[in-house]
Motif scaffolding. Structure first.
Motif, PDB file in Angstrom:
ATOM      1  N   LEU A 129       0.833  -1.206   0.000  1.00 31.36           N
ATOM      2  CA  LEU A 129       0.000   0.000   0.000  1.00 31.36           C
ATOM      3  C   LEU A 129       0.864   1.252   0.000  1.00 31.36           C
ATOM      4  O   LEU A 129       0.569   2.228  -0.695  1.00 31.36           O
ATOM      5  N   LEU A 130       1.935   1.221   0.786  1.00 31.11           N
ATOM      6  CA  LEU A 130       2.844   2.370   0.839  1.00 31.11           C
ATOM      7  C   LEU A 130       3.485   2.604  -0.518  1.00 31.11           C
ATOM      8  O   LEU A 130       3.562   3.741  -1.001  1.00 31.11           O
TER       9      LEU A 130
ATOM     10  N   HIS B 128      -8.204  -2.419  -0.512  1.00 34.31           N
ATOM     11  CA  HIS B 128      -7.710  -1.052  -0.534  1.00 34.31           C
ATOM     12  C   HIS B 128      -6.627  -0.867  -1.590  1.00 34.31           C
ATOM     13  O   HIS B 128      -6.501   0.205  -2.189  1.00 34.31           O
ATOM     14  N   LEU B 129      -5.870  -1.927  -1.839  1.00 29.31           N
ATOM     15  CA  LEU B 129      -4.873  -1.885  -2.919  1.00 29.31           C
ATOM     16  C   LEU B 129      -5.545  -1.585  -4.252  1.00 29.31           C
ATOM     17  O   LEU B 129      -5.013  -0.813  -5.052  1.00 29.31           O
ATOM     18  N   LEU B 130      -6.686  -2.201  -4.480  1.00 31.70           N
ATOM     19  CA  LEU B 130      -7.415  -1.960  -5.734  1.00 31.70           C
ATOM     20  C   LEU B 130      -7.827  -0.501  -5.837  1.00 31.70           C
ATOM     21  O   LEU B 130      -7.687   0.139  -6.877  1.00 31.70           O
ATOM     22  N   VAL B 131      -8.320   0.049  -4.742  1.00 34.00           N
ATOM     23  CA  VAL B 131      -8.771   1.443  -4.724  1.00 34.00           C
ATOM     24  C   VAL B 131      -7.607   2.372  -5.045  1.00 34.00           C
ATOM     25  O   VAL B 131      -7.693   3.247  -5.909  1.00 34.00           O
ATOM     26  N   ILE B 132      -6.483   2.164  -4.337  1.00 32.58           N
ATOM     27  CA  ILE B 132      -5.346   3.066  -4.487  1.00 32.58           C
ATOM     28  C   ILE B 132      -4.614   2.848  -5.800  1.00 32.58           C
ATOM     29  O   ILE B 132      -4.135   3.781  -6.427  1.00 32.58           O
ATOM     30  N   ASP B 166      -5.200  13.170   6.975  1.00 30.62           N
ATOM     31  CA  ASP B 166      -5.333  11.730   7.197  1.00 30.62           C
ATOM     32  C   ASP B 166      -6.028  11.064   6.018  1.00 30.62           C
ATOM     33  O   ASP B 166      -5.613   9.998   5.561  1.00 30.62           O
ATOM     34  N   ILE B 167      -7.101  11.690   5.541  1.00 30.43           N
ATOM     35  CA  ILE B 167      -7.838  11.098   4.413  1.00 30.43           C
ATOM     36  C   ILE B 167      -6.931  11.002   3.196  1.00 30.43           C
ATOM     37  O   ILE B 167      -6.874   9.972   2.520  1.00 30.43           O
ATOM     38  N   GLY B 168      -6.195  12.076   2.930  1.00 28.83           N
ATOM     39  CA  GLY B 168      -5.265  12.061   1.810  1.00 28.83           C
ATOM     40  C   GLY B 168      -4.229  10.962   1.949  1.00 28.83           C
ATOM     41  O   GLY B 168      -3.971  10.216   0.999  1.00 28.83           O
ATOM     42  N   ASP B 169      -3.665  10.828   3.137  1.00 25.79           N
ATOM     43  CA  ASP B 169      -2.627   9.818   3.349  1.00 25.79           C
ATOM     44  C   ASP B 169      -3.189   8.406   3.326  1.00 25.79           C
ATOM     45  O   ASP B 169      -2.453   7.443   3.116  1.00 25.79           O
ATOM     46  N   TYR B 170      -4.481   8.279   3.561  1.00 25.81           N
ATOM     47  CA  TYR B 170      -5.115   6.965   3.458  1.00 25.81           C
ATOM     48  C   TYR B 170      -5.390   6.622   1.996  1.00 25.81           C
ATOM     49  O   TYR B 170      -5.209   5.490   1.560  1.00 25.81           O
ATOM     50  N   LEU B 171      -5.805   7.621   1.220  1.00 22.12           N
ATOM     51  CA  LEU B 171      -6.222   7.381  -0.163  1.00 22.12           C
ATOM     52  C   LEU B 171      -5.098   7.580  -1.177  1.00 22.12           C
ATOM     53  O   LEU B 171      -5.316   7.409  -2.379  1.00 22.12           O
ATOM     54  N   GLY B 172      -3.924   7.947  -0.715  1.00 23.47           N
ATOM     55  CA  GLY B 172      -2.830   8.196  -1.650  1.00 23.47           C
ATOM     56  C   GLY B 172      -3.033   9.456  -2.468  1.00 23.47           C
ATOM     57  O   GLY B 172      -2.670   9.516  -3.644  1.00 23.47           O
ATOM     58  N   LEU B 173      -3.625  10.483  -1.856  1.00 23.62           N
ATOM     59  CA  LEU B 173      -3.898  11.756  -2.534  1.00 23.62           C
ATOM     60  C   LEU B 173      -3.361  12.894  -1.667  1.00 23.62           C
ATOM     61  O   LEU B 173      -3.006  12.695  -0.513  1.00 23.62           O
ATOM     62  N   THR B 174      -3.328  14.102  -2.215  1.00 22.70           N
ATOM     63  CA  THR B 174      -2.984  15.275  -1.403  1.00 22.70           C
ATOM     64  C   THR B 174      -4.264  15.827  -0.778  1.00 22.70           C
ATOM     65  O   THR B 174      -5.370  15.559  -1.256  1.00 22.70           O
TER      66      THR B 174
END
Lengths: 212, 212
Positions: A129-130, B128-132, B166-174
């Motif tokens: 994920l990272l 979550h891998l699929l999402v990101i 936090d949301i950004g860091d969870y979703l791989g976004l800024t």
DNA sequence: CGTAATGTTGACAAGGGTCAAGCTTAGTGG
DNA sequence: CCACTAAGCTTGACCCTTGTCAACATTACG
């Protein structure tokens, strides 16, 4: 020979080439040719699988066909435990491969054996994920090469069992980007490409510095 | 009151508000204020944790500070099992929260209880891998809102315990992208924002259609 | 009420995606 | 054994989404 098989073959054996699950009952080995499905999303999960030789991909699909490969598994690795009795993913043979199938009730002993395997898979998934969530294309490819490098015993020659498409779908990139990054690594002298499926790591430390 | 605590507090209790681990021994509850570390990467893993109230984030860092949150945990959920005796992640309180701590040797019974929890976490991480890895910014935010929506019992009002960061860091976004997507969802009538931390889902089916 | 933290919005840039053309390789059949 | 074909891979040109930087607004808190 193997390439001609279109059906999977089952045979019985009692001599695993890799450390088997200790609590294992009599089990089977199944052979699959490249791109054959081992199990499908939604299917009833009734067994554990251990790769005997070859390589396997686990993946999920979106409705429009976008694919995310969540893991590759090679010889010795165990997959297919998915909790609530149903598979949440597809498992497919990447190349001709053999898979040892363990069908047995989930008892305390098996749970003890499965737990560390499941936890390791969890850590791997979260580390991935990272990579996917926060690293650039070059960093992802470097991390991927180094991961294979380690799993193949640290030899400079890394054999890619999978296509560029598979690599892209694993790293969340397109095949074009994967190809471009590999070409750039080559022109930078980080790697040598001996055919499309063999990568020689020349400057491992440079790759490692990339994805810290 | 809670906000004034700078140290974590320990107290004993025998009455969990959520289903506790059945094999549990006497255990403790620890209180944490927002952003306090529960455990750190590399620390010896010697306990299981169950959120009593509040919310917790698990994350990893790259050398340059980039952060990937691999999971949020809310009341009732268990975290902190990490296999080989060492934590691979950081765990922090998102807001004031209480965590029940189970310290006990890993025996067969505990393994049986942990396995389904670990497998569920594994499936979540792989989804979550699929999402990101494969979804656009809008699809990621929609999936995130729907996930919270379900975990909060399907009420139209979704409470965000976490910041945009936090949301950004969870979703791989800024954070900027998260903010822009939320603004767009609002202007499209998909959601209503009641303060920055409360989202009302108005057109759930539209959000659901987005991330199929 | 004032200040700091958090969130929003805009302008611009860049990384990676898309589309298209050409190249390599492996597999097939003559 | 060679030629043909199809699949897989590489490369280039262009564009779009998202990131970056900056200014401003809002909220939370002392």
């Amino acid at each position: 020979m193997l390439a001609r098989r279109t059906q999977r073959q089952i045979l019985h054996t009692g001599h695993p080439a890799h450390p088997a699950l200790p609590a294992s009952q009599p089990h089977q080995i199944a052979f699959y040719t490249a791109n054959k499905e081992i199990y499908g999303q939604g299917e009833r999960a009734s067994a554990l699988y251990q790769v005997e030789f070859g390589a396997v991909r686990l993946y999920r699909l979106l409705a429009d066909g976008r694919r995310q490969i969540s893991a590759f598994h090679v010889a010795g690795e165990v997959f297919g435990f998915e909790g609530d009795g149903h598979h949440h993913f597809f498992a497919e043979a990447i190349c001709n491969c053999a898979v040892r199938i363990y069908r047995q009730p989930l008892d305390a002993q098996l749970a003890c054996e499965m737990l560390p395997i499941a936890l390791k898979a969890l850590v791997r998934a979260q580390e991935h994920l990272l990579v996917i969530g926060r690293q650039s294309a070059a960093e992802r490819v470097a991390a991927f090469l180094l991961d294979l490098h380690e799993r193949q015993g640290g030899l400079p020659q890394v054999e890619l069992a999978m296509s560029r498409t598979d690599i892209g779908d694993y790293l969340g990139l397109t095949i074009e980007t994967v190809s471009r990054v590999l070409s750039r690594f080559r022109s930078q002298g980080y790697i040598r490409l001996k055919g499309t499926r063999t990568v020689e790591l020349v400057r491992t430390e440079a790759l490692r510095a990339l994805c810290m």
